[in-house]
Design an enzyme around this catalytic site. Structure first.
Site, PDB file in Angstrom:
ATOM      1  N   GLU A  33       0.849  -1.198   0.000  1.00 31.96           N
ATOM      2  CA  GLU A  33       0.000   0.000   0.000  1.00 31.96           C
ATOM      3  C   GLU A  33       0.879   1.240   0.000  1.00 31.96           C
ATOM      4  OE1 GLU A  33      -3.468   0.773  -0.276  1.00 31.96           O
ATOM      5  OE2 GLU A  33      -2.415   2.694  -0.426  1.00 31.96           O
ATOM      6  N   LEU A  38      -4.367   1.972   5.502  1.00 34.03           N
ATOM      7  CA  LEU A  38      -4.966   0.924   4.670  1.00 34.03           C
ATOM      8  C   LEU A  38      -6.425   1.295   4.370  1.00 34.03           C
ATOM      9  CD1 LEU A  38      -3.614  -2.232   6.589  1.00 34.03           C
ATOM     10  CD2 LEU A  38      -2.522  -0.927   4.755  1.00 34.03           C
ATOM     11  N   GLY A  40      -7.864   2.014   1.246  1.00 35.34           N
ATOM     12  CA  GLY A  40      -8.130   2.571  -0.083  1.00 35.34           C
ATOM     13  C   GLY A  40      -9.068   3.758  -0.098  1.00 35.34           C
ATOM     14  N   GLY A 144      -7.359   0.316  -7.840  1.00 42.67           N
ATOM     15  CA  GLY A 144      -8.518   1.204  -7.744  1.00 42.67           C
ATOM     16  C   GLY A 144      -8.618   2.261  -8.820  1.00 42.67           C
ATOM     17  N   GLU A 203     -25.384  19.211 -15.332  1.00 47.98           N
ATOM     18  CA  GLU A 203     -25.243  17.845 -15.844  1.00 47.98           C
ATOM     19  C   GLU A 203     -25.274  17.868 -17.367  1.00 47.98           C
ATOM     20  OE1 GLU A 203     -24.836  14.480 -14.881  1.00 47.98           O
ATOM     21  OE2 GLU A 203     -25.101  14.135 -17.026  1.00 47.98           O
ATOM     22  N   VAL A 237     -20.007  22.771 -18.416  1.00 53.01           N
ATOM     23  CA  VAL A 237     -19.153  23.855 -17.918  1.00 53.01           C
ATOM     24  C   VAL A 237     -17.993  23.978 -18.891  1.00 53.01           C
ATOM     25  CG1 VAL A 237     -17.576  24.507 -16.052  1.00 53.01           C
ATOM     26  CG2 VAL A 237     -19.829  23.546 -15.513  1.00 53.01           C
ATOM     27  N   ASP A 313     -12.046  -1.454  -9.005  1.00 53.07           N
ATOM     28  CA  ASP A 313     -12.251  -0.287  -9.879  1.00 53.07           C
ATOM     29  C   ASP A 313     -11.304  -0.259 -11.077  1.00 53.07           C
ATOM     30  OD1 ASP A 313     -14.169   0.605  -8.130  1.00 53.07           O
ATOM     31  OD2 ASP A 313     -13.236   2.552  -7.728  1.00 53.07           O
ATOM     32  N   HIS A 322     -18.524  -3.006  -2.915  1.00 51.03           N
ATOM     33  CA  HIS A 322     -18.950  -4.403  -2.714  1.00 51.03           C
ATOM     34  C   HIS A 322     -18.684  -5.255  -3.942  1.00 51.03           C
ATOM     35  CE1 HIS A 322     -22.207  -1.585  -3.561  1.00 51.03           C
ATOM     36  NE2 HIS A 322     -22.756  -2.507  -4.326  1.00 51.03           N
ATOM     37  N   HIS A 445     -45.001  -6.515  10.058  1.00 49.98           N
ATOM     38  CA  HIS A 445     -45.797  -5.290  10.047  1.00 49.98           C
ATOM     39  C   HIS A 445     -45.603  -4.568  11.373  1.00 49.98           C
ATOM     40  CE1 HIS A 445     -49.118  -2.584   9.261  1.00 49.98           C
ATOM     41  NE2 HIS A 445     -49.560  -2.813  10.481  1.00 49.98           N
TER      42      HIS A 445
END
Ligand code: FAD
Ligand code: NAI
Length: 466
Positions: A33, A38, A40, A144, A203, A237, A313, A322, A445
């Protein structure tokens, strides 16, 4: 004999989870790392700090606006931003220490420094003024991602910030301009809006949250507008003049046209993330990247070089913690000779705003595009008893099922606690369940989850409370 069976480069949720699973399966493992802590992106500048601020700012908002109607009279809350940031930091520290503990518990060596792959089985680690060579049977690239940048716009992490700067602003900006109506923009936009900022989101596309179910996204936009968010869709932009006291942001229609200037104290650039492979030596080692800079892998996470794998990633797929974790587990199991597998059709995703948005499986747009014959059942929280008594009735549940087999293909929720509620749908879908299975499962319920059962009933047009 190499020292290790497995060396993992990067200790985000992909890397550290892969290391733990490999150690559980009897491998001698080390992690490398480059950062001083640690965990990330997720633990240090991503999922966890953003959720701490979302939690704290949500309570601040409630104390200011929701308590009174429940008969709780308190003075208007005062913001102590340094203490809120301290609360966030305590959460980060606790989680990061937790990962350190897990490394020790599983006898995983932690090597601090920047890893560079010299070839199959060889990783050079440089840090603290020294360089060492680590030899291993297998290498996992779990390095990542990094923020995507906008050409011509310099991020200084003070006034023009990425998510990292937006998690640590020293004061609440009067006006925050967010570029990108994706997950980061809406989550961190919500944090600062609740704490008092005027938020405008620019956007490029004609909708917010691309990739999420369109109907859910439209309702979400309306709810956010009701809260005070301003949206400039189909806009881009083109530049920021930072010479004055406030930033002058030049915005024009995405397809070109008349330019306007919007003033802002802070601009948050969050237009996506890109894989991070800098300094890893991949080209020299012969590891192939795809046309978007992601490490190319086969179905077993193997790269073009034998003994070198990649997860998280840095490879294709949704950039979610996850997803990275599950890939880490699957890869460790494959390396141990087991049948590790990730079901990419059932990866939930959650936007942790108020209300939350959650989703698993296919959207209506995806089903239409694939020509799938599907049925849809919807149930609004306005008809759910628990939501009514709590006065949190914004949103609905939508269940999409195959018209012929009734198999659930997708579930989409907008509403308070949607992020916790999505998992019964994920379990059902893992087991190939039908809308009828969901509808016939007894739900406690009064809970908001009853809306999921009712939406499943609505697939067969037999919802009870509507
Ligand atoms: P990372 O977590 O990015 O970890 C990679 C690690 O590798 C880093 O520690 C890095 O220092 C290290 N590294 C890189 N190169 C080297 C090298 N050469 N040598 C040594 N070390 C190296 N996802 C969710 O699922 N839920 C959320 O709520 C969520 N919120 C987010 C909020 C924000 C603001 C951001 C930015 C992201 C968020 N994400 C969320 C996305 C999530 O953080 C990522 O999907 C996840 O961290 C990916 O895990 P990873 O292990 O692939 O990589
Ligand atoms: P994103 O991909 O979610 O959204 C980026 C948005 O910016 C999109 O709507 C896109 O159309 C828009 N955009 C792109 N270029 C633009 C431009 N030039 N001008 C204006 N808009 C532009 O990316 P984001 O929000 O940066 O987040 C990165 C990743 O981090 C996400 O993909 C997600 O996987 C992960 N994440 C997950 C979270 C969660 O699970 N709750 C929370 C935060 C991040």
């Amino acid at each position: 004999m190499p020292t290790y069976d497995l060396v993992v480069i990067g200790t985000g949720p992909g890397g550290y989870v892969c290391a733990i699973r490999a150690a559980q399966l009897g491998m001698k493992v080390a992690v490398i790392e480059k950062n001083s802590t640690l965990g990330g992106t997720c633990l240090n500048v991503g999922c966890m700090p953003s959720k701490a601020l979302l939690h704290a700012s949500e309570l601040f908002e409630q104390a200011g606006h929701s308590f009174e109607k429940m008969g709780i009279a308190v003075p208007a809350p005062k913001l102590d931003l340094p203490s809120m940031m301290n609360f966030k930091q305590q959460g980060i520290d606790g989680n990061v220490k937790g990962v350190e503990f897990l490394m020790k518990k599983n006898k995983i060596d932690v090597i601090q420094g920047k890893g560079k792959i010299l070839g199959a089985g060889k990783v050079e680690v440089s840090g603290a003024g020294k360089t060492q060579l680590v030899e291993t049977r297998n290498v996992v690239i779990a390095t990542g991602s990094d923020i995507a940048r906008l050409k011509g716009i310099e991020i200084d992490e003070k006034r023009i910030v990425s998510s990292t700067g937006a998690l640590s602003l020293e004061r609440v900006p009067g006006k925050l301009l967010v570029i990108g109506a994706g997950v980061i923009g809406l989550e961190l936009g919500s944090v600062w809006h609740r704490l008092g900022a005027e938020v405008t989101v620019v956007e490029f596309l004609d909708r917010i949250l691309p990739g999420m179910d369109g109907e859910i996204a439209r309702q979400f936009q309306r709810v956010l507008e009701k809260q005070g968010f301003k949206f400039k869709l189909s806009s881009k932009v083109t530049g920021i003049d930072s010479s004055g006291k406030t930033l002058a942001v030049k915005v024009e229609p995405a397809s070109g046209g008349v330019q306007e200037t919007i003033d802002a104290d802070v601009v948050l650039v969050c237009i996506g993330r890109v894989p991070y492979t800098e300094g890893l030596g991949l080209q020299e080692a012969g590891v192939t990247l795809d046309n978007r800079g992601r490490v190319q892998i086969d179905q077993h996470f193997a790269t073009s070089v034998k003994g070198i794998y990649a997860i998280g990633d840095v490879i294709a797929g949704p950039m979610l913690a996850h997803k990275a974790e599950d890939e880490g587990v699957a890869l460790a199991e494959i390396l141990a000779g087991q049948a590790g597998h990730v079901n990419y059709d059932v990866i939930p995703s959650v936007v942790y705003t108020t209300p939350e948005v959650s989703s698993v499986g296919k959207t209506e747009e995806e089903l239409k595009q694939a020509g799938t014959n599907y049925t849809s059942g919807k149930f609004p929280f306005t008809a759910n008893g628990r939501s009514k008594v709590n006065q949190t009735t914004d949103g609905f549940v939508k269940v999409l099922a195959d018209a012929k087999t009734d198999r659930v293909l997708g579930v989409h929720i907008i509403g308070v606690e949607a992020g916790e509620m999505i998992h019964e749908a994920a379990v059902l879908m893992e087991f190939g369940g039908s809308a009828e299975d969901l509808a016939r499962t007894c739900h406690a319920h009064p809970t908001r989850s009853e809306a999921i059962k009712e939406a499943a009933l609505a697939v067969a047009k037999r919802a009870i409370h509507m």
